[in-house]
Design an enzyme around this catalytic site. Structure first.
Site, PDB file in Angstrom:
ATOM      1  N   ASP A  11       0.874  -1.176   0.000  1.00 41.27           N
ATOM      2  CA  ASP A  11       0.000   0.000   0.000  1.00 41.27           C
ATOM      3  C   ASP A  11       0.912   1.227   0.000  1.00 41.27           C
ATOM      4  OD1 ASP A  11      -2.309   1.736   0.649  1.00 41.27           O
ATOM      5  OD2 ASP A  11      -1.370   1.831   2.638  1.00 41.27           O
ATOM      6  N   ASP A  13      -0.297   5.148   0.860  1.00 37.19           N
ATOM      7  CA  ASP A  13      -0.595   6.165   1.890  1.00 37.19           C
ATOM      8  C   ASP A  13      -0.742   5.521   3.260  1.00 37.19           C
ATOM      9  OD1 ASP A  13      -2.325   7.551  -0.730  1.00 37.19           O
ATOM     10  OD2 ASP A  13      -0.726   8.625   0.296  1.00 37.19           O
ATOM     11  N   GLY A  54      -9.961   7.560  -1.978  1.00 37.37           N
ATOM     12  CA  GLY A  54      -9.994   8.264  -3.261  1.00 37.37           C
ATOM     13  C   GLY A  54     -10.281   9.738  -3.041  1.00 37.37           C
ATOM     14  N   ARG A  58     -13.650  11.540  -1.930  1.00 40.53           N
ATOM     15  CA  ARG A  58     -13.638  12.190  -0.613  1.00 40.53           C
ATOM     16  C   ARG A  58     -14.227  13.610  -0.705  1.00 40.53           C
ATOM     17  NH1 ARG A  58      -8.198  11.215   1.145  1.00 40.53           N
ATOM     18  NH2 ARG A  58      -9.022   9.098   1.307  1.00 40.53           N
ATOM     19  N   LYS A  87      -5.210  19.779  -6.304  1.00 40.53           N
ATOM     20  CA  LYS A  87      -4.695  19.149  -5.082  1.00 40.53           C
ATOM     21  C   LYS A  87      -3.507  18.254  -5.407  1.00 40.53           C
ATOM     22  CE  LYS A  87      -4.607  15.297  -2.464  1.00 40.53           C
ATOM     23  NZ  LYS A  87      -4.313  13.891  -2.851  1.00 40.53           N
ATOM     24  N   THR A 126      -4.480   5.808  -4.108  1.00 40.53           N
ATOM     25  CA  THR A 126      -4.040   7.154  -4.503  1.00 40.53           C
ATOM     26  C   THR A 126      -3.738   7.202  -5.996  1.00 40.53           C
ATOM     27  OG1 THR A 126      -2.688   9.013  -3.769  1.00 40.53           O
ATOM     28  CG2 THR A 126      -1.533   6.940  -4.143  1.00 40.53           C
ATOM     29  N   SER A 127      -3.567   8.393  -6.503  1.00 34.78           N
ATOM     30  CA  SER A 127      -3.330   8.615  -7.940  1.00 34.78           C
ATOM     31  C   SER A 127      -1.929   8.166  -8.343  1.00 34.78           C
ATOM     32  CB  SER A 127      -3.500  10.109  -8.249  1.00 34.78           C
ATOM     33  OG  SER A 127      -4.757  10.540  -7.750  1.00 34.78           O
ATOM     34  N   ASN A 130       1.068  10.353  -7.695  1.00 36.16           N
ATOM     35  CA  ASN A 130       1.536  10.460  -6.301  1.00 36.16           C
ATOM     36  C   ASN A 130       2.506   9.332  -5.977  1.00 36.16           C
ATOM     37  OD1 ASN A 130      -0.199  12.603  -6.060  1.00 36.16           O
ATOM     38  ND2 ASN A 130      -1.820  11.434  -5.035  1.00 36.16           N
TER      39      ASN A 130
HETATM   40  C1  XBP Z   1      -5.205   6.391   0.500  1.00 33.45           C
HETATM   41  C2  XBP Z   1      -6.316   7.116  -0.130  1.00 33.45           C
HETATM   42  C3  XBP Z   1      -6.036   8.141  -1.172  1.00 33.45           C
HETATM   43  C4  XBP Z   1      -5.324   9.338  -0.547  1.00 33.45           C
HETATM   44  C5  XBP Z   1      -5.461  10.579  -1.398  1.00 33.45           C
HETATM   45  O1  XBP Z   1      -4.725   5.494  -0.473  1.00 33.45           O
HETATM   46  O2  XBP Z   1      -7.459   6.818   0.157  1.00 33.45           O
HETATM   47  O3  XBP Z   1      -7.264   8.562  -1.701  1.00 33.45           O
HETATM   48  O4  XBP Z   1      -5.941   9.630   0.699  1.00 33.45           O
HETATM   49  O5  XBP Z   1      -4.936  10.326  -2.687  1.00 33.45           O
HETATM   50  P1  XBP Z   1      -3.908   4.110  -0.038  1.00 33.45           P
HETATM   51  P2  XBP Z   1      -5.780  10.770  -3.988  1.00 33.45           P
HETATM   52  O6  XBP Z   1      -3.902   4.011   1.483  1.00 33.45           O
HETATM   53  O7  XBP Z   1      -4.694   3.011  -0.693  1.00 33.45           O
HETATM   54  O8  XBP Z   1      -2.529   4.300  -0.599  1.00 33.45           O
HETATM   55  O9  XBP Z   1      -6.278  12.171  -3.722  1.00 33.45           O
HETATM   56  O10 XBP Z   1      -4.811  10.702  -5.132  1.00 33.45           O
HETATM   57  O11 XBP Z   1      -6.880   9.747  -4.066  1.00 33.45           O
HETATM   58 MG    MG Z   2      -3.104   3.208   3.133  1.00 27.28          MG
END
Ligand code: XBP
Ligand code: MG
Length: 259
Positions: A11, A13, A54, A58, A87, A126-127, A130
């Site tokens: 993962d 984030d 996402g 969100r 963002k 996440t994108s 990122n």
């Molecule tokens: C965490 C998320 C992402 C980020 C924001 O992703 O839910 O949406 O908070 O990134 P993970 P974006 O824990 O699966 O890595 O704005 O690009 O969605």
């Molecule tokens: Mg995560």
């Protein structure tokens, strides 16, 4: 016969790096200000908004929940997409300035896997930009190529806790769930990984420490470094408080079929 551990699926984030409170949340607020909106997501409010994965999703969730007083645009999709693009640009700038380091043990474990021939992949909500920005800033451009599959963002219709992104990554790796381990930080993340039948190790962070990690092979506060031992929060933990590839291989062998 127990399958050997052939891939670690990471993962992003909260796992590779602690990106939410001082990263994404700040980038969202900067984007709102840039767009002339008086919205501000406090650390506390953001905790609730993380219920939705996402960034675009969100923003929509926030609009439903908090219904800020503003004239809804004709084209909501375009409005949300524009805010999210702003963002993402702000977040990219933070990454490029080196403001978001990797969590303890992450680089060490990536290198251990690489030198042992255990394959690497990423499964994240996440994108994609990122992911590449985080890897580039902390490990250099070549590190993007360490990952055989980078499954990110809108590449699947349903984001975590749906298992889609993990199914996408398993397909790209051409591996079965039993050959892999996922490393996650959140309840949504372990739900997605286990939904795909993958054994999961959790390293919690400030926003996720009290979430439900039922079925995790281990729940730790981080992956540990020599001299910076991890704390075991649930299940078993590594000797000397450092998650090594050897420990993950043994854990995987013991936990096989728990997926
Ligand atoms: C965490 C998320 C992402 C980020 C924001 O992703 O839910 O949406 O908070 O990134 P993970 P974006 O824990 O699966 O890595 O704005 O690009 O969605
Ligand atoms: Mg995560």
């Amino acid at each position: 016969m127990t399958q050997s551990l052939n891939a670690l699926i990471w993962d992003v984030d909260g796992t590779l790096a602690d990106t939410e409170r001082d990263g994404h949340r700040v980038a969202f607020n900067e984007a709102f200000a840039e767009a002339g909106l008086d919205w501000h997501w406090s650390e506390e409010r953001y905790a609730g908004l993380l219920a939705v994965t996402g960034g675009k999703e969100r923003i929509r969730y926030f609009l439903q929940q908090d219904a800020p007083t503003f004239e809804p645009p004709e084209d909501m999709d375009a409005f949300v997409a524009d805010l999210h693009a702003r963002k993402t640009a702000r977040f990219a700038a933070m990454l490029a300035e080196g403001r978001i380091p990797l969590r303890p043990g992450v680089e060490r474990l990536l290198q251990e896997a690489r030198s042992s021939g255990v394959r690497l992949a990423i499964a994240t909500t996440t994108s994609p930009a990122n992911v590449e920005g985080l890897l580039r800033a902390n490990l250099g451009e070549a590190a993007i190529g360490w990952f055989q599959v980078i499954g990110a963002g809108d590449v699947v219709p349903d984001k975590k806790p749906a298992p889609d992104i993990y199914h996408h990554v398993l397909e790209g790796l051409d591996l079965s769930p039993a050959e892999c381990l996922a490393i996650e930080d959140s309840g949504h993340g372990i739900a997605a990984a286990r939904g795909a039948g993958i054994g999961t190790v959790v390293t919690v962070n400030g926003y996720t420490a009290d979430e439900d990690f039922t079925g995790a092979l281990a729940v730790l506060d981080h992956l540990g470094e020599p001299g910076q031992p991890c704390r075991v929060l649930r299940g078993e933990g590594p000797d000397q408080g450092t998650v090594t590839l050897a420990w993950l291989q043994a854990l995987h062998a013991r936990g096989a079929g728990q997926g």
